[in-house]
Design a protein around this motif. Structure first.
Motif, mmCIF file in Angstrom:
data_model
loop_
_atom_site.group_PDB
_atom_site.id
_atom_site.type_symbol
_atom_site.label_atom_id
_atom_site.label_comp_id
_atom_site.label_asym_id
_atom_site.label_seq_id
_atom_site.Cartn_x
_atom_site.Cartn_y
_atom_site.Cartn_z
ATOM 1 N N HIS A 96 0.853 -1.201 0.053
ATOM 2 C CA HIS A 96 0.124 0.051 0.055
ATOM 3 C C HIS A 96 0.939 1.368 -0.063
ATOM 4 C CE1 HIS A 96 -3.317 2.631 0.781
ATOM 5 N NE2 HIS A 96 -2.844 3.229 1.889
ATOM 6 N N ARG A 97 2.029 1.211 0.731
ATOM 7 C CA ARG A 97 3.000 2.492 0.725
ATOM 8 C C ARG A 97 3.178 2.781 -0.593
ATOM 9 N NH1 ARG A 97 8.097 1.880 4.522
ATOM 10 N NH2 ARG A 97 8.480 0.129 2.791
ATOM 11 N N TYR A 98 3.548 1.820 -1.688
ATOM 12 C CA TYR A 98 3.854 2.064 -3.125
ATOM 13 C C TYR A 98 2.610 2.930 -3.737
ATOM 14 C CZ TYR A 98 4.926 1.501 -8.030
ATOM 15 O OH TYR A 98 4.966 1.669 -9.380
ATOM 16 N N LEU A 99 1.426 2.476 -3.305
ATOM 17 C CA LEU A 99 0.305 3.121 -4.115
ATOM 18 C C LEU A 99 0.193 4.408 -3.574
ATOM 19 C CD1 LEU A 99 -1.875 -0.078 -4.062
ATOM 20 C CD2 LEU A 99 -0.283 0.831 -5.945
ATOM 21 N N LEU A 100 0.380 4.800 -2.368
ATOM 22 C CA LEU A 100 0.426 6.129 -1.605
ATOM 23 C C LEU A 100 1.474 6.875 -2.017
ATOM 24 C CD1 LEU A 100 -0.770 7.818 0.616
ATOM 25 C CD2 LEU A 100 0.978 7.117 2.125
ATOM 26 N N PHE B 293 -1.212 17.159 -0.506
ATOM 27 C CA PHE B 293 -0.800 15.796 0.214
ATOM 28 C C PHE B 293 -1.850 15.548 0.859
ATOM 29 C CE2 PHE B 293 4.325 15.510 0.155
ATOM 30 C CZ PHE B 293 4.250 15.440 -1.270
ATOM 31 N N ILE B 294 -2.698 16.266 1.858
ATOM 32 C CA ILE B 294 -3.866 16.067 2.594
ATOM 33 C C ILE B 294 -4.846 15.395 1.594
ATOM 34 C CG2 ILE B 294 -5.616 16.791 3.996
ATOM 35 C CD1 ILE B 294 -3.562 18.902 4.951
ATOM 36 N N SER B 295 -4.964 16.221 0.273
ATOM 37 C CA SER B 295 -6.014 15.701 -0.435
ATOM 38 C C SER B 295 -5.662 14.184 -1.153
ATOM 39 C CB SER B 295 -6.170 16.570 -1.642
ATOM 40 O OG SER B 295 -6.385 17.765 -1.115
ATOM 41 N N GLY B 296 -4.385 14.060 -1.467
ATOM 42 C CA GLY B 296 -3.790 12.684 -1.975
ATOM 43 C C GLY B 296 -3.862 11.775 -1.019
ATOM 44 N N ALA B 297 -3.532 11.918 0.141
ATOM 45 C CA ALA B 297 -3.689 10.752 1.258
ATOM 46 C C ALA B 297 -5.131 10.493 1.603
ATOM 47 C CB ALA B 297 -3.099 11.300 2.539
ATOM 48 N N SER B 298 -5.891 11.607 1.579
ATOM 49 C CA SER B 298 -7.503 11.034 1.684
ATOM 50 C C SER B 298 -7.951 10.314 0.536
ATOM 51 C CB SER B 298 -8.352 12.399 1.810
ATOM 52 O OG SER B 298 -7.701 13.269 3.031
ATOM 53 N N ALA B 299 -7.812 10.624 -0.600
ATOM 54 C CA ALA B 299 -8.071 9.859 -1.607
ATOM 55 C C ALA B 299 -7.677 8.653 -1.631
ATOM 56 C CB ALA B 299 -7.830 10.849 -2.960
ATOM 57 N N VAL B 300 -6.348 8.406 -1.361
ATOM 58 C CA VAL B 300 -5.880 6.972 -1.244
ATOM 59 C C VAL B 300 -6.400 5.995 -0.562
ATOM 60 C CG1 VAL B 300 -3.935 7.031 0.234
ATOM 61 C CG2 VAL B 300 -3.469 5.754 -2.132
ATOM 62 N N GLN B 301 -7.291 6.581 0.690
ATOM 63 C CA GLN B 301 -7.840 5.578 1.754
ATOM 64 C C GLN B 301 -8.818 4.444 0.952
ATOM 65 O OE1 GLN B 301 -7.110 5.555 5.033
ATOM 66 N NE2 GLN B 301 -5.463 7.050 4.122
ATOM 67 N N LYS B 302 -9.338 4.934 0.043
ATOM 68 C CA LYS B 302 -10.146 3.911 -0.790
ATOM 69 C C LYS B 302 -9.323 2.796 -1.329
ATOM 70 C CE LYS B 302 -13.432 3.335 -4.890
ATOM 71 N NZ LYS B 302 -14.716 3.252 -4.110
ATOM 72 N N LEU B 303 -8.093 2.752 -1.572
ATOM 73 C CA LEU B 303 -7.217 1.649 -1.912
ATOM 74 C C LEU B 303 -6.965 0.663 -0.783
ATOM 75 C CD1 LEU B 303 -4.832 3.390 -4.377
ATOM 76 C CD2 LEU B 303 -6.596 1.901 -5.032
ATOM 77 N N LYS B 304 -6.876 1.375 0.497
ATOM 78 C CA LYS B 304 -6.385 0.504 1.461
ATOM 79 C C LYS B 304 -7.376 -0.596 1.926
ATOM 80 C CE LYS B 304 -4.622 1.672 5.955
ATOM 81 N NZ LYS B 304 -4.203 2.743 7.286
#
Length: 389
Positions: free
Chosen positions: A310-314, A370-381
């Motif tokens: 998941h870190r790679y995708l983040l 970065f906040i927007s990106g970190a929030s958007a990537v939660q769907k992948l988690k």
């Protein structure tokens, strides 16, 4: 992380319209934040222009004074008591007031002007032109005019430079008095003053007949070279009665700034504007990145299925956020520089870009994305490749 840059960039540019929308949101946010920061600093800088131009080390004010535009008088004898200390080189009273300036071209009363009176025996101003013209104020009914006053006061500077002097009137409280401009100085406008005059304390009292000489607004104290202003201030405060407060120059500047920041709605409005600008950027970038992640969910799930963590995708999404932040910041910075210049010409406020502000807004823009990106990537988690396929 650098090896993944091409993938992040290619994914962004795949939908050009969406990328442009994201960049427009960032540009809008950057411009809003820059303008709010710039106007706020211009407010503070203009509010303390007068104090910055005073050649004094300590100052006396009434405890009831709140700011330069809300001064209360105190007895002049308190200033004289400061002469009991051997560190004092000289003291001088400063009188502050407003008068109605008669536009010499239209001959109408319609603009209040800020008037400063002082004992012209002492050089207390560092404003360009003030010291050079100080001796001219020995004559009755003469003033120095601030060349940076607003144009609504009339073509005073042009007329003075053409003729060498200018005659008009000052009105106030039912009285009009003929005055003569004998020199120019440079101070500038503020949120509380559109124009400024400097004159002797005797001329000030002529312009304000209801004002008593023994009631002053500011007491300036000049110390001898080598004297410690902070120690002197503490000693003088203990020596004088409680009907007067003592400030060092920096404390006086901080006192004025604190009033505008905390005691008026202006400071709150500017801070609110900064927060709203950042929130707009966060929402726009989040929507773009979230949509991007949703549309490529199967590709991301495939990467997870073949072993990518998941870190790679983040990192991949955060790289997209970084691209959006930098590409949106650059035009936002350029537009803000143009708006600063336009605002400065229109309002005469000291608004200008600083390196510190440019860096702060850049860091805030990157953090916002970065906040927007970190929030958007939660769907992948929580995405399970088995569920997606």
């Amino acid at each position: 992380m650098l090896q993944k840059l091409p993938t992040a960039w290619l994914q962004l540019r795949h939908q050009k319209v969406r990328l442009i929308v994201a960049l427009a949101g960032v540009v809008f946010s950057v411009v809003i934040v820059f303008m709010q920061f710039g106007l706020q600093e211009a407010l503070f800088d203009s509010a303390v222009r007068f104090y910055n131009g005073l050649e004094g080390d300590c100052f006396l004010l009434s405890p009831r004074s709140n700011a330069l535009i809300a001064m209360e008088t105190f007895p002049k004898r308190r200033l004289s008591q400061a002469l009991a200390f051997e560190e004092v080189e000289f003291v001088t009273p400063i009188y502050l007031g407003q008068g109605q300036w008669k536009n010499p071209e239209t001959r109408d009363y319609w603009r209040n002007i800020f008037i400063v009176g002082f004992d012209i025996r002492y050089p207390i101003f560092s404003f360009p032109g003030a010291e050079e013209n100080r001796k001219k104020l020995e004559l009755p009914d003469v003033v120095l005019y601030d060349r940076d006053s607003r144009a609504e006061f009339g073509p005073v500077v042009a007329e003075f430079e053409k003729k060498g002097s200018l005659v008009t009137e000052i009105g106030g409280r039912g009285t009009n008095r003929r005055i003569k401009v004998v020199g120019l100085f440079k101070m500038g406008t503020s949120f509380g003053s559109d124009g400024n005059l400097i004159t002797s304390h005797l001329n000030f009292l002529r312009l304000s007949p209801s004002r008593r000489e023994g009631s002053i607004d500011v007491g300036l104290i000049k110390l001898k070279p080598g004297a410690d202003a902070q120690k002197f201030k503490d000693r003088l405060q203990n020596y004088l009665p409680k009907d007067v407060k003592v400030f060092t120059k920096q404390e006086l500047i901080d006192f004025e700034k604190h009033y505008w920041q905390s005691s008026t709605a202006i400071g709150f409005v500017f801070n609110l504007g900064i927060m709203l600008g950042i929130m707009v950027g966060v929402v726009v970038v989040y929507q773009i990145l979230y949509t991007n992640v949703s549309e490529h969910l199967s590709e991301y799930a495939t990467l997870k299925a073949i072993g990518y963590r998941h870190r790679y995708l983040l990192f991949l999404v955060l790289q997209q956020a970084l691209f959006i932040a930098v590409l949106g910041y650059i035009p936002g910075f350029i537009i803000s520089m143009i708006q600063y210049e336009v605002t400065k010409q229109a309002t005469l406020l000291p608004i200008a870009m600083t390196f510190e502000r440019a860096v702060i807004v850049l860091v805030a823009t990157i953090a916002m994305c970065f906040i927007s990106g970190a929030s958007a990537v939660q769907k992948l988690k929580a995405a399970d490749p088995a569920d997606i396929f």
